[in-house]
Design an enzyme around this catalytic site. Sequence first.
Site, short mmCIF file in Angstrom:
data_model
loop_
_atom_site.label_atom_id
_atom_site.label_comp_id
_atom_site.label_asym_id
_atom_site.label_seq_id
_atom_site.Cartn_x
_atom_site.Cartn_y
_atom_site.Cartn_z
N THR A 67 5.05 8.14 13.70
CA THR A 67 4.93 7.44 14.98
C THR A 67 3.45 7.34 15.37
O THR A 67 3.00 6.29 15.84
CB THR A 67 5.77 8.17 16.06
OG1 THR A 67 7.15 8.08 15.66
CG2 THR A 67 5.61 7.54 17.42
N LYS B 222 0.88 -1.18 0.00
CA LYS B 222 0.00 0.00 0.00
C LYS B 222 0.92 1.23 0.00
O LYS B 222 1.44 1.62 1.03
CB LYS B 222 -0.89 0.00 1.24
CG LYS B 222 -2.25 0.66 1.09
CD LYS B 222 -2.23 2.14 0.82
CE LYS B 222 -1.97 3.00 2.05
NZ LYS B 222 -1.86 4.43 1.70
N GLU C 285 9.00 1.40 11.18
CA GLU C 285 10.05 2.39 10.86
C GLU C 285 9.37 3.74 10.96
O GLU C 285 8.60 4.13 10.08
CB GLU C 285 10.59 2.16 9.44
CG GLU C 285 11.14 0.76 9.19
CD GLU C 285 12.40 0.45 9.96
OE1 GLU C 285 13.06 1.39 10.43
OE2 GLU C 285 12.72 -0.74 10.09
N CYS D 174 13.18 10.95 7.09
CA CYS D 174 12.97 10.46 8.46
C CYS D 174 14.21 10.68 9.31
O CYS D 174 14.12 11.02 10.48
CB CYS D 174 12.61 8.99 8.42
SG CYS D 174 13.75 8.01 7.44
N GLY E 294 1.81 4.64 13.33
CA GLY E 294 2.43 3.38 13.75
C GLY E 294 1.85 2.86 15.06
O GLY E 294 1.60 1.66 15.20
N GLU F 61 9.10 16.44 15.20
CA GLU F 61 9.57 16.22 13.84
C GLU F 61 8.87 17.24 12.92
O GLU F 61 7.65 17.22 12.78
CB GLU F 61 9.23 14.79 13.40
CG GLU F 61 9.81 14.43 12.06
CD GLU F 61 9.43 13.01 11.62
OE1 GLU F 61 8.26 12.63 11.77
OE2 GLU F 61 10.32 12.30 11.14
P1 NAP Z 1 1.91 8.41 7.75
O1 NAP Z 1 0.88 9.46 7.70
O2 NAP Z 1 2.10 7.67 9.01
O3 NAP Z 1 1.57 7.40 6.55
C1 NAP Z 1 2.38 6.30 6.25
C2 NAP Z 1 1.56 5.26 5.50
O4 NAP Z 1 0.54 4.75 6.37
C3 NAP Z 1 0.81 5.84 4.30
O5 NAP Z 1 0.77 4.88 3.28
C4 NAP Z 1 -0.56 6.09 4.87
O6 NAP Z 1 -1.57 6.20 3.91
C5 NAP Z 1 -0.72 4.88 5.75
N1 NAP Z 1 -1.75 5.00 6.78
C6 NAP Z 1 -2.31 6.12 7.30
N2 NAP Z 1 -3.23 5.79 8.22
C7 NAP Z 1 -3.27 4.44 8.28
C8 NAP Z 1 -4.03 3.49 9.05
N3 NAP Z 1 -4.95 3.88 9.95
N4 NAP Z 1 -3.80 2.18 8.85
C9 NAP Z 1 -2.88 1.77 7.97
N5 NAP Z 1 -2.13 2.61 7.22
C10 NAP Z 1 -2.33 3.93 7.38
O7 NAP Z 1 3.34 8.95 7.37
P2 NAP Z 1 3.67 9.96 6.18
O8 NAP Z 1 3.07 11.27 6.55
O9 NAP Z 1 3.31 9.34 4.91
O10 NAP Z 1 5.27 9.98 6.24
C11 NAP Z 1 6.01 10.75 7.10
C12 NAP Z 1 6.48 9.98 8.31
O11 NAP Z 1 7.17 8.78 7.92
C13 NAP Z 1 7.47 10.75 9.13
O12 NAP Z 1 7.16 10.64 10.48
C14 NAP Z 1 8.80 10.07 8.84
O13 NAP Z 1 9.78 10.22 9.82
C15 NAP Z 1 8.38 8.66 8.68
N6 NAP Z 1 9.41 7.91 7.95
C16 NAP Z 1 10.17 6.98 8.63
C17 NAP Z 1 11.18 6.27 7.96
C18 NAP Z 1 12.02 5.25 8.66
O14 NAP Z 1 12.69 4.48 7.98
N7 NAP Z 1 12.03 5.20 9.98
C19 NAP Z 1 11.40 6.51 6.61
C20 NAP Z 1 10.60 7.47 5.96
C21 NAP Z 1 9.60 8.15 6.64
P3 NAP Z 1 -1.95 7.66 3.30
O15 NAP Z 1 -0.90 7.95 2.32
O16 NAP Z 1 -3.28 7.52 2.70
O17 NAP Z 1 -1.93 8.62 4.45
#
Ligand code: NAP
Length: 497
Positions: free
Chosen positions: A243, A188, A263, A297, A246, A396
Amino acid sequence: MSTDVTTSTPPAVRPGRLWIGGAYVDAQDGATFTIINPALGEPLTTCAAAGAADVDRAVAVAKAAFVDPAWARMTPLDRQRILWNIGERILARVDEIAAAETLCNGKPIFESKYIDVPDAAKCFQYYAGWVTKIAGQTLPLSTGPFLNYTRREPLGVVGAIVAWNFPLLLASWKVAPALAAGNTVVLKPAEFTPLSALLLAECAKEAGLPDGVLNVLPGKGSIAGQALVEHPDVAKIAFTGSTAVGQGIVKTAADTVKKVQMELGGKSANLIFADSDIDAAVRGAANGIFYGKGEVCAAGSRLLVERSVYDTVIAKLKERAEKTPPGDPMHPKTRLGALVREVQMEKVLGYIAQGKSEGARLVAGGERQPVNGKGYFVQATVFADVTNAMTIAREEIFGPVLAVIPFDTEDEAVAIANDSVLGLAAGLWTKDLKRGHRVAHRLEAGTVWVNAFNRYDTATPFGGYKQSGFGRDMGPEALDGYLQTKSIWIDLSEDKA
Ligand code: NAP
Ligand code: MG
């Protein structure tokens, strides 16, 4: 501030659809959403939006593919060859994939074409090498005459859910080891950036991956993502994202006792000691926060600088920030692209306002700067005189905003660096070899760079300490995360007459 990067003509992209069973299909309810080009703030194309029924279908297809002899009995050498060839197909289509990435995400084409896409290919080729080396053990038992051996077996259907900041690369970090281990996958991608994942699926089919082994479901996290996490036939969720999301996934996954890999976010500290090569350190610090527009990230968003070189470092950072203006992401010379969405830009501008109101000193940037009158661009921004208690040092930001904090001693620097609930990565700059190792050992982070920042290699694990998550992408550890161990007992006792 003017920019020397002119607008290019973006190549045409195809609308996105769902990829199930090796073919494109529409959502069962016909739902679609619009993909925005953040550099223009205008629609790029449309994409099918998966709903719960599509998740059910894709998981059923992946479940069938998992036990299909075409995949389950494929020899390791054949699986190795397919993974290697996925990398070759990605490289053959680098221009197309890089353009899709940049048009959806806003990152400079320089980054997509020369880093993200080639690194994704390397990831598949690294895990190709592992396929023929996945082996169990023969173990000496003390309970009787048994032959006991272990097998390392795949989990089943893996659900991979990833963020929008490195769409293809984050997907590859999960898909490649999951396939190397023999699993099937439902991926996804993030709603903002689904196109490169679909191109990956095309590459996988071209490379000979059997239909149904990799399925891609663009759609909303709250609908498609949620349904994948709840699905009883999904064995593991490999997640990269915030987070907050997650935390919800870990709770939901408990209902079906799914394995989860998290992650999550970061607030990474980068420490400059006075004995370092200051120019190299400043270059590394600027790259550590402005690369990927700070939507990284592991971004080095907290820069800790020893007080005796603090003013020098601030002056050099100001100069570098002002030499890094936002530009059209499709222009090959652009080094600072557009933030992914208006909402993300507003969030970043909100943090900048908060930094000012909490008393940090703005030394560079701080404003929205449209390119050719359009897009979600924010200047490379540097705040001095930050304390670790300020919001811009604790949360963040996920944008090109650097918070610079002074320190006096090594102990103080380590204490400030570790004073965070997050622990994804850290960096430090020093010419003192002993200090380099000593401080690297004391920093609470899953990755520490010494005299470097933002370096990645598929051979070494990447992941978080503390609330930055658990489990690892890349390296041998990631492969372990997609395998389970079976213990097999063979009775060798002699038959009693
Ligand atoms: P996000 O809002 O948490 O979304 C991540 C993924 O989860 C997206 O595909 C999102 O879909 C999906 N999602 C949202 N709600 C969900 C739910 N209830 N159940 C299952 N999946 C769901 O994160 P983001 O805004 O895309 O990315 C930014 C974050 O990612 C930052 O905090 C960054 O630090 C972190 N990150 C971490 C790493 C690492 O390796 N540690 C690497 C890159 C990024 P949608 O697109 O529809 O919202
Ligand atoms: Mg989000």
